[in-house]
Design an enzyme around this catalytic site. Structure first.
Site, PDB file in Angstrom:
ATOM      1  N   LYS A  11      -5.503  -7.045 -34.694  1.00  0.00           N
ATOM      2  CA  LYS A  11      -4.928  -5.784 -35.184  1.00  0.00           C
ATOM      3  C   LYS A  11      -3.839  -6.044 -36.237  1.00  0.00           C
ATOM      4  O   LYS A  11      -3.670  -5.251 -37.171  1.00  0.00           O
ATOM      5  CB  LYS A  11      -4.363  -4.956 -34.035  1.00  0.00           C
ATOM      6  CG  LYS A  11      -5.423  -4.410 -33.075  1.00  0.00           C
ATOM      7  CD  LYS A  11      -6.427  -3.501 -33.735  1.00  0.00           C
ATOM      8  CE  LYS A  11      -7.287  -2.757 -32.730  1.00  0.00           C
ATOM      9  NZ  LYS A  11      -8.446  -2.097 -33.371  1.00  0.00           N
TER      10      LYS A  11
ATOM     11  N   TYR B 240      -3.367  -8.179 -24.129  1.00  0.00           N
ATOM     12  CA  TYR B 240      -3.976  -7.707 -25.384  1.00  0.00           C
ATOM     13  C   TYR B 240      -4.321  -8.916 -26.278  1.00  0.00           C
ATOM     14  O   TYR B 240      -5.289  -8.896 -27.045  1.00  0.00           O
ATOM     15  CB  TYR B 240      -3.040  -6.720 -26.088  1.00  0.00           C
ATOM     16  CG  TYR B 240      -3.766  -5.824 -27.067  1.00  0.00           C
ATOM     17  CD1 TYR B 240      -4.750  -4.937 -26.636  1.00  0.00           C
ATOM     18  CD2 TYR B 240      -3.469  -5.861 -28.429  1.00  0.00           C
ATOM     19  CE1 TYR B 240      -5.423  -4.124 -27.531  1.00  0.00           C
ATOM     20  CE2 TYR B 240      -4.136  -5.042 -29.326  1.00  0.00           C
ATOM     21  CZ  TYR B 240      -5.113  -4.181 -28.871  1.00  0.00           C
ATOM     22  OH  TYR B 240      -5.777  -3.380 -29.771  1.00  0.00           O
TER      23      TYR B 240
HETATM   24  P1  NAP Z   1     -15.136   2.263 -27.766  1.00  0.00           P
HETATM   25  O1  NAP Z   1     -15.615   3.631 -27.461  1.00  0.00           O
HETATM   26  O2  NAP Z   1     -15.675   1.146 -26.937  1.00  0.00           O
HETATM   27  O3  NAP Z   1     -15.369   1.987 -29.309  1.00  0.00           O
HETATM   28  C1  NAP Z   1     -15.466   0.682 -29.853  1.00  0.00           C
HETATM   29  C2  NAP Z   1     -16.638   0.724 -30.779  1.00  0.00           C
HETATM   30  O4  NAP Z   1     -16.776  -0.501 -31.518  1.00  0.00           O
HETATM   31  C3  NAP Z   1     -17.954   0.922 -30.031  1.00  0.00           C
HETATM   32  O5  NAP Z   1     -18.683   1.981 -30.622  1.00  0.00           O
HETATM   33  C4  NAP Z   1     -18.630  -0.410 -30.246  1.00  0.00           C
HETATM   34  O6  NAP Z   1     -20.025  -0.365 -30.168  1.00  0.00           O
HETATM   35  C5  NAP Z   1     -18.167  -0.724 -31.630  1.00  0.00           C
HETATM   36  N1  NAP Z   1     -18.510  -2.066 -32.051  1.00  0.00           N
HETATM   37  C6  NAP Z   1     -18.173  -3.244 -31.453  1.00  0.00           C
HETATM   38  N2  NAP Z   1     -18.738  -4.268 -32.126  1.00  0.00           N
HETATM   39  C7  NAP Z   1     -19.417  -3.711 -33.173  1.00  0.00           C
HETATM   40  C8  NAP Z   1     -20.195  -4.242 -34.232  1.00  0.00           C
HETATM   41  N3  NAP Z   1     -20.412  -5.546 -34.366  1.00  0.00           N
HETATM   42  N4  NAP Z   1     -20.765  -3.378 -35.116  1.00  0.00           N
HETATM   43  C9  NAP Z   1     -20.586  -2.041 -34.997  1.00  0.00           C
HETATM   44  N5  NAP Z   1     -19.860  -1.486 -34.010  1.00  0.00           N
HETATM   45  C10 NAP Z   1     -19.285  -2.312 -33.116  1.00  0.00           C
HETATM   46  O7  NAP Z   1     -13.541   2.164 -27.617  1.00  0.00           O
HETATM   47  P2  NAP Z   1     -12.351   2.894 -28.394  1.00  0.00           P
HETATM   48  O8  NAP Z   1     -11.170   2.688 -27.524  1.00  0.00           O
HETATM   49  O9  NAP Z   1     -12.737   4.253 -28.809  1.00  0.00           O
HETATM   50  O10 NAP Z   1     -12.135   1.955 -29.656  1.00  0.00           O
HETATM   51  C11 NAP Z   1     -12.165   2.438 -30.982  1.00  0.00           C
HETATM   52  C12 NAP Z   1     -11.038   1.811 -31.797  1.00  0.00           C
HETATM   53  O11 NAP Z   1      -9.793   2.314 -31.318  1.00  0.00           O
HETATM   54  C13 NAP Z   1     -10.959   0.297 -31.686  1.00  0.00           C
HETATM   55  O12 NAP Z   1     -10.593  -0.248 -32.942  1.00  0.00           O
HETATM   56  C14 NAP Z   1      -9.820   0.116 -30.695  1.00  0.00           C
HETATM   57  O13 NAP Z   1      -9.190  -1.152 -30.817  1.00  0.00           O
HETATM   58  C15 NAP Z   1      -8.920   1.229 -31.154  1.00  0.00           C
HETATM   59  N6  NAP Z   1      -7.862   1.596 -30.210  1.00  0.00           N
HETATM   60  C16 NAP Z   1      -8.174   1.927 -28.931  1.00  0.00           C
HETATM   61  C17 NAP Z   1      -7.151   2.244 -28.046  1.00  0.00           C
HETATM   62  C18 NAP Z   1      -7.465   2.572 -26.615  1.00  0.00           C
HETATM   63  O14 NAP Z   1      -6.550   2.492 -25.779  1.00  0.00           O
HETATM   64  N7  NAP Z   1      -8.683   2.939 -26.276  1.00  0.00           N
HETATM   65  C19 NAP Z   1      -5.826   2.254 -28.481  1.00  0.00           C
HETATM   66  C20 NAP Z   1      -5.540   1.939 -29.802  1.00  0.00           C
HETATM   67  C21 NAP Z   1      -6.573   1.600 -30.660  1.00  0.00           C
HETATM   68  P3  NAP Z   1     -20.708  -1.045 -28.838  1.00  0.00           P
HETATM   69  O15 NAP Z   1     -20.349  -0.178 -27.691  1.00  0.00           O
HETATM   70  O16 NAP Z   1     -22.134  -1.085 -29.195  1.00  0.00           O
HETATM   71  O17 NAP Z   1     -20.125  -2.429 -28.709  1.00  0.00           O
END
Ligand code: NAP
Length: 260
Positions: A167, A160
């Protein structure tokens, strides 16, 4: 049963596809009667997010790359045209894949700053863009800002790495934003989600081993679902969450409490 977000308008940033946590949150917000505003990052995602937005009955979709000040200024202007804004969900993170697989000590300055910029600073920038609209008196009983974080902020989770430091910074920003915006009746919280297979998660080396470890050790012997993360976001965005701010709430089937 009455809907928990009836009459509220919510801005959701970070829908990339159907697997995005932001999508699950937008679905739950729609179920609870919220008027939805969505953002996407650049033309590459425009069509997908507009289609997903249409399926969710979203009122508007905006282009907003959170690293671009001009996009954030445009977002603030667009929000100004809205009658009200009650909730903002920041569900955005990014780091170079190389920094999510090599030893943490090898993290480059550039990679570190990139992860901080997209994944942590952007919460402050989005809060600044949204707060003027949310803090308006007719938004009684106030607004809610929510971001997504992960246990890797306070514990060492294999691979990570640079995202753990981003984070940690994001969670500190949540506390400072809550301190700043509380007097304007705006609450700021983070949801620490358990691991979920999404596009962002696939960038982390050996992510499936993390899912297996949680299933084996979490009190509930399973992983949390996107719907469970989304329902916690509903709680925070609704009037039920009116006394909660500056906090990190876990939706991870209890994994974070475990020691040996
Ligand atoms: P995800 O579907 O890939 O979402 C991440 C989002 O961030 C995407 O829509 C991505 O757009 C966007 N993004 C990245 N760079 C950006 C920028 N410069 N401007 C605007 N948008 C941008 O994955 P997710 O897992 O749902 O992640 C959402 C949040 O949950 C994140 O903060 C992640 O760290 C958190 N989280 C995830 C998990 C897990 O296991 N999945 C666990 C805990 C927390 P693009 O696709 O265009 O890059």
């Amino acid at each position: 049963m009455s809907q928990l977000l009836e009459g509220k308008t919510a801005l959701v940033l970070g829908v990339a596809n159907r697997w995005s946590l932001a999508y699950a949150i937008a679905q739950a917000f729609q179920r609870e009667g919220a008027r939805l505003l969505l953002t996407y990052q650049g033309e590459r995602l425009q069509r997908t997010v507009e289609e997903l937005g249409a399926a969710l009955g979203a009122a508007r979709t905006f282009d907003c790359d959170v690293t671009r000040d001009e996009d954030l200024a445009r977002l603030a202007e667009a929000l100004e045209q809205e009658e009200r804004l009650d909730a903002v969900v920041h569900s955005i993170a990014f780091a170079n894949q190389a920094d999510l697989s090599r030893p943490f000590v090898e993290t480059s300055r550039e990679g570190y700053l990139l992860a901080q910029n997209v994944s942590a600073y952007s919460m402050i920038a989005v809060a600044r863009a949204a707060a003027p609209k949310m803090g308006q008196p007719k938004n009684n009983p106030g607004g809610a800002m929510i971001t997504l974080t992960y246990l890797g902020s306070t514990r060492v989770v294999a691979n990570y790495n640079v995202m753990g430091t981003a984070k940690a910074s994001l969670e500190a920003a949540v506390r400072y934003l809550a301190g700043d915006l509380g007097p304007r009746n705006i609450r700021v919280n983070a949801i620490s989600a358990g691991p979920v297979k999404t596009a962002a998660a696939r960038g982390i080396k050996d992510f499936s081993k993390v899912l297996e470890a949680v299933e084996a050790r979490a009190p509930m012997r399973r992983n949390a679902t996107p719907a469970e993360v989304a329902d916690l976001a509903v709680f925070l965005a609704s009037d039920l969450g009116r006394g909660v701010t500056g906090d990190v709430l876990f939706a991870d089937a209890g994994y974070h409490i475990m020691g040996l």
